[in-house]
Design a protein around this motif. Structure first.
Motif, PDB file in Angstrom:
ATOM      1  N   TYR A 158       0.838  -1.190   0.000  1.00 41.41           N
ATOM      2  CA  TYR A 158       0.000   0.000   0.000  1.00 41.41           C
ATOM      3  C   TYR A 158       0.876   1.244   0.000  1.00 41.41           C
ATOM      4  N   HIS A 159       0.373   2.286  -0.640  1.00 43.44           N
ATOM      5  CA  HIS A 159       1.060   3.569  -0.722  1.00 43.44           C
ATOM      6  C   HIS A 159       0.132   4.656  -0.194  1.00 43.44           C
ATOM      7  N   VAL A 160       0.720   5.630   0.484  1.00 44.77           N
ATOM      8  CA  VAL A 160      -0.012   6.824   0.904  1.00 44.77           C
ATOM      9  C   VAL A 160       0.549   7.962   0.065  1.00 44.77           C
ATOM     10  N   LEU A 200      -9.599   7.606  -0.307  1.00 45.20           N
ATOM     11  CA  LEU A 200      -9.244   8.976  -0.661  1.00 45.20           C
ATOM     12  C   LEU A 200      -9.841   9.931   0.365  1.00 45.20           C
ATOM     13  N   TYR A 201      -9.054  10.948   0.745  1.00 43.14           N
ATOM     14  CA  TYR A 201      -9.496  12.001   1.661  1.00 43.14           C
ATOM     15  C   TYR A 201      -9.173  13.347   1.025  1.00 43.14           C
ATOM     16  N   ARG A 238     -13.526  19.527   0.876  1.00 44.11           N
ATOM     17  CA  ARG A 238     -12.650  19.345   2.027  1.00 44.11           C
ATOM     18  C   ARG A 238     -13.341  18.532   3.129  1.00 44.11           C
ATOM     19  N   GLY A 239     -12.644  17.502   3.574  1.00 44.99           N
ATOM     20  CA  GLY A 239     -13.165  16.650   4.636  1.00 44.99           C
ATOM     21  C   GLY A 239     -13.930  15.431   4.151  1.00 44.99           C
ATOM     22  N   ASP A 240     -14.244  15.351   2.857  1.00 44.97           N
ATOM     23  CA  ASP A 240     -14.958  14.189   2.320  1.00 44.97           C
ATOM     24  C   ASP A 240     -13.985  13.036   2.053  1.00 44.97           C
ATOM     25  N   SER A 252      -4.441   9.837  -1.152  1.00 43.58           N
ATOM     26  CA  SER A 252      -4.918   8.601  -1.751  1.00 43.58           C
ATOM     27  C   SER A 252      -4.125   7.439  -1.160  1.00 43.58           C
ATOM     28  N   ILE A 253      -4.835   6.420  -0.714  1.00 43.73           N
ATOM     29  CA  ILE A 253      -4.198   5.210  -0.199  1.00 43.73           C
ATOM     30  C   ILE A 253      -4.612   4.072  -1.116  1.00 43.73           C
TER      31      ILE A 253
END
Length: 117
Positions: free
Chosen positions: A41-43, A65-66, A81-83, A106-107
């Motif tokens: 996994y990648h951040v 995704l944030y 923002r925040g979703d 994104s993860i």
């Protein structure tokens, strides 16, 4: 017991010029920093210009995704923002467009695939 960092990848992203920016997507309208990795996994911290869009694809693995700042349209829904979203493995990602300058986390997991959103 002393804390251990074995198996951990911890990074500070904001203001860190040592993490390189890499092109993101195929249009030249986004860039990313891979901030941390574990078990495939990648951040990634992604910055996208208005009009950036992803190519339709199917997620081979779960993806998360944030939205840090900005607005995008994702699968017909407006995100700001925040979703957040969580996409299951096997889900079709057919629509993602940056409506404003956009910054998000994104993860995702890779195993030779380039599934990027």
């Amino acid at each position: 017991m002393e804390p251990s960092l074995e198996g951990w990848d911890i990074a500070h992203v904001d203001g860190d010029d040592t993490l390189p920016w890499i092109p993101w997507g195929t249009q030249g309208k986004a860039r990313a920093r891979i901030a941390a990795r574990a078990d495939g996994y990648h951040v990634a911290i992604v910055e996208a210009e208005p009009g950036y869009r992803t190519e339709p694809h199917v997620h081979r693995h779960a993806e998360f995704l944030y939205v840090i700042e900005g607005t995008c349209s994702n699968q017909g829904r407006t995100m700001t923002r925040g979703d957040v979203f969580a996409a299951a493995a096997g889900s079709a990602h057919t629509h993602f467009v940056a409506e404003t300058p956009l910054r998000y986390v994104s993860i995702f997991k890779t195993e030779g695939d380039e599934d990027k959103s």
